[in-house]
Design a protein around this motif. Structure first.
Motif, mmCIF file in Angstrom:
data_model
loop_
_atom_site.group_PDB
_atom_site.id
_atom_site.type_symbol
_atom_site.label_atom_id
_atom_site.label_comp_id
_atom_site.label_asym_id
_atom_site.label_seq_id
_atom_site.Cartn_x
_atom_site.Cartn_y
_atom_site.Cartn_z
ATOM 1 N N UNK A 246 3.148 -2.313 8.579
ATOM 2 C CA UNK A 246 3.224 -0.961 7.767
ATOM 3 C C UNK A 246 3.294 -1.228 6.505
ATOM 4 N N UNK A 247 3.908 -2.015 5.822
ATOM 5 C CA UNK A 247 4.241 -2.300 4.438
ATOM 6 C C UNK A 247 2.923 -3.055 4.034
ATOM 7 N N UNK A 248 2.793 -4.292 4.789
ATOM 8 C CA UNK A 248 1.479 -5.063 4.338
ATOM 9 C C UNK A 248 0.124 -4.055 4.206
ATOM 10 N N UNK A 249 -0.014 -3.193 4.944
ATOM 11 C CA UNK A 249 -1.091 -2.449 4.961
ATOM 12 C C UNK A 249 -1.150 -1.384 3.837
ATOM 13 N N UNK A 250 0.036 -1.016 3.100
ATOM 14 C CA UNK A 250 0.059 -0.377 2.415
ATOM 15 C C UNK A 250 -0.333 -1.119 0.727
ATOM 16 N N UNK A 251 0.480 -2.180 1.097
ATOM 17 C CA UNK A 251 0.144 -3.016 -0.099
ATOM 18 C C UNK A 251 -1.269 -3.747 -0.341
ATOM 19 N N UNK A 252 -1.952 -3.850 0.752
ATOM 20 C CA UNK A 252 -3.283 -4.485 1.003
ATOM 21 C C UNK A 252 -4.283 -3.257 0.836
ATOM 22 N N UNK A 253 -3.905 -2.100 0.991
ATOM 23 C CA UNK A 253 -4.796 -0.991 0.844
ATOM 24 C C UNK A 253 -5.562 -1.023 2.187
ATOM 25 N N UNK A 254 -5.235 -1.490 3.414
ATOM 26 C CA UNK A 254 -6.004 -1.765 4.567
ATOM 27 C C UNK A 254 -6.431 -0.498 5.169
ATOM 28 N N UNK B 247 -3.720 6.942 8.314
ATOM 29 C CA UNK B 247 -3.667 8.355 8.960
ATOM 30 C C UNK B 247 -2.775 9.209 8.377
ATOM 31 N N UNK B 248 -1.614 8.494 8.196
ATOM 32 C CA UNK B 248 -0.206 9.436 7.769
ATOM 33 C C UNK B 248 0.002 9.486 6.138
ATOM 34 N N UNK B 249 -0.783 8.429 5.331
ATOM 35 C CA UNK B 249 -0.274 8.205 4.001
ATOM 36 C C UNK B 249 0.599 7.411 4.001
ATOM 37 N N UNK B 250 0.314 6.722 2.361
ATOM 38 C CA UNK B 250 1.156 5.560 2.241
ATOM 39 C C UNK B 250 2.916 5.893 2.226
ATOM 40 N N UNK B 251 3.317 7.156 1.685
ATOM 41 C CA UNK B 251 4.569 7.262 1.636
ATOM 42 C C UNK B 251 5.255 7.092 2.982
ATOM 43 N N UNK B 252 4.678 7.836 4.104
ATOM 44 C CA UNK B 252 4.995 8.096 5.387
ATOM 45 C C UNK B 252 5.090 6.589 5.932
ATOM 46 N N UNK B 253 3.919 5.592 5.824
ATOM 47 C CA UNK B 253 4.097 4.352 6.257
ATOM 48 C C UNK B 253 5.264 3.338 5.786
ATOM 49 N N UNK B 254 5.246 3.593 4.267
ATOM 50 C CA UNK B 254 6.570 2.790 3.607
ATOM 51 C C UNK B 254 7.884 3.066 4.393
ATOM 52 N N UNK B 255 8.133 4.550 4.284
ATOM 53 C CA UNK B 255 9.651 4.974 4.812
ATOM 54 C C UNK B 255 9.688 4.571 6.210
ATOM 55 N N UNK B 256 8.605 4.600 7.261
ATOM 56 C CA UNK B 256 8.838 4.516 8.726
ATOM 57 C C UNK B 256 9.031 2.888 8.900
ATOM 58 N N UNK B 257 8.393 2.181 7.883
ATOM 59 C CA UNK B 257 8.573 0.789 7.979
ATOM 60 C C UNK B 257 10.254 0.473 7.826
ATOM 61 N N UNK B 258 10.542 1.175 6.811
ATOM 62 C CA UNK B 258 12.136 0.991 6.291
ATOM 63 C C UNK B 258 12.936 1.549 7.374
ATOM 64 N N UNK C 45 13.925 9.236 17.360
ATOM 65 C CA UNK C 45 14.489 9.703 16.051
ATOM 66 C C UNK C 45 14.403 11.175 16.270
ATOM 67 N N UNK C 46 15.345 11.794 15.472
ATOM 68 C CA UNK C 46 15.256 13.266 15.520
ATOM 69 C C UNK C 46 14.388 13.794 14.390
ATOM 70 N N UNK C 47 13.626 12.725 13.713
ATOM 71 C CA UNK C 47 12.688 13.283 12.633
ATOM 72 C C UNK C 47 11.357 12.967 13.226
ATOM 73 N N UNK C 48 10.580 14.215 13.392
ATOM 74 C CA UNK C 48 9.372 13.846 14.042
ATOM 75 C C UNK C 48 8.286 13.140 13.676
ATOM 76 N N UNK C 49 8.003 12.824 12.248
ATOM 77 C CA UNK C 49 7.303 11.970 11.672
ATOM 78 C C UNK C 49 7.374 10.653 11.795
ATOM 79 N N UNK C 50 8.784 10.412 11.968
ATOM 80 C CA UNK C 50 9.264 9.067 12.101
ATOM 81 C C UNK C 50 8.622 8.550 13.532
ATOM 82 N N UNK C 51 9.000 9.375 14.233
ATOM 83 C CA UNK C 51 8.376 9.193 16.011
ATOM 84 C C UNK C 51 7.111 9.025 15.972
#
Length: 309
Positions: A69-77, A89-100, A14-20
């Motif tokens: 990625x989404x499970x770990x956010x929901x479960x707060x793992x 490591x990266x925070x909930x917002x980044x995990x949800x969006x990269x899961x998308x 991806x051209x977006x660094x955080x996604x990579x």
């Protein structure tokens, strides 16, 4: 599998660094890769000799990774596969969006395969998995759940992607409807067995081997099969202890709950159920001709219930 990994690496770009960064972090953590392996083996068992199975195996792995990625956010793992979770490591917002991102990238790849049947199977599977996640959420802190209802959660949330993996191999190999149904049944049963053994390992494994904190399910109020067994078959004290732990989503009494699980025979009962599911998976393969792929599928069913991680 090396070819699949190559597809994964290319398609993660991806051209977006955080996604990579996030995608690379979760994929590089490894895992058992059973779902993509099932795509490859099913395709081979049906005589497929092209390269599309590498792409569809990568699709299945991307869908699975997105759910993690989404499970770990929901479960707060905070721990998965022996490492900090991506959300830690990266925070909930980044995990949800990269899961998308991974979900949508998976659909980009499957469009490239050019099969409406493939699209249907994976779209249905992804939708069912989402329903399974919601069912699990609804059953959190529910100490009265019956075994049948719990198995429905497993079949939606976990086994459905295994089923889809089996179907994809059959579709690529242009197998008969009977063979496709057999591989779908194999996937359903091995996926169910896989999750039941995960339930057992949550109370019998070693954290260094399982790569996750033991007792996480209890702390989240998830009524897994060993806990359901204690409530239904343990003595009154054991049942009351487990019921309280589930209803209050508390891992504080994990040591006492663990003792109750082991003393009540719950681990053996859950393991036996998993072995039975693996047996049904192997029986479904009777519809396939003998081959090295069929033999490996039989071995994969054994691995699903013999593993320690």
């Amino acid at each position: 599998m090396r070819a699949v990994d190559a597809v994964v690496r290319v398609r993660l770009h991806s051209d977006v660094a955080l996604v990579r960064q996030v995608a690379e972090y979760i994929v590089s953590a490894g895992g058992k890769r059973m779902r993509p392996a099932l795509v490859l083996l099913a395709a081979g068992a049906c005589g497929y000799s092209g390269t599309r199975h590498h792409e569809l195996a990568a699709v299945v792995e991307f869908i699975h990774t997105a759910t993690l990625l989404h499970d770990d956010v929901v479960d707060e793992s905070s721990l998965r596969r022996g490492r900090d979770t991506a959300n830690a490591v990266f925070g909930n917002p980044a995990s949800v969006l990269v899961g998308d991102f991974l979900y949508s990238r998976a659909f980009q790849i499957m469009v490239g395969v050019g099969s409406m049947r493939v699209m249907q199977v994976l779209a249905d599977a992804t939708n069912t998995i989402a329903e399974g996640e919601v069912l699990q959420l609804m059953n959190c802190r529910n100490a009265d759940i019956e075994i049948g209802a719990y198995l429905q959660v497993i079949r939606y949330k976990t086994a459905k992607l295994f089923e889809a993996a089996g179907r994809l191999g059959a579709i690529l190999g242009e197998a008969s409807d009977g063979v496709e149904q057999a591989l779908a049944a194999y996937g359903t049963h091995i996926g169910t067995a896989f999750q039941l053994i995960d339930d057992v390992l949550d109370y019998s494994g070693q954290e260094a081997e399982t790569g996750k904190h033991l007792g996480d399910d209890l702390a989240e109020g998830k009524p897994t099969l060993p806990l359901i067994h204690v409530i239904q078959h343990g003595n009154p004290e054991q049942a009351a202890l487990v019921r309280d732990a589930i209803e209050n989503a508390s891992g504080e009494n994990f040591v006492a709950v663990l003792a109750a699980v082991r003393a009540s025979g719950a681990l053996a009962a859950a393991h036996t159920h998993g072995v039975a599911e693996a047996g049904l998976a192997k029986a479904a393969l009777a519809a396939l001709p003998d081959s090295k792929f069929r033999e490996t599928l039989l071995q994969l069913a054994d691995f699903a219930v013999q593993r320690r991680f």
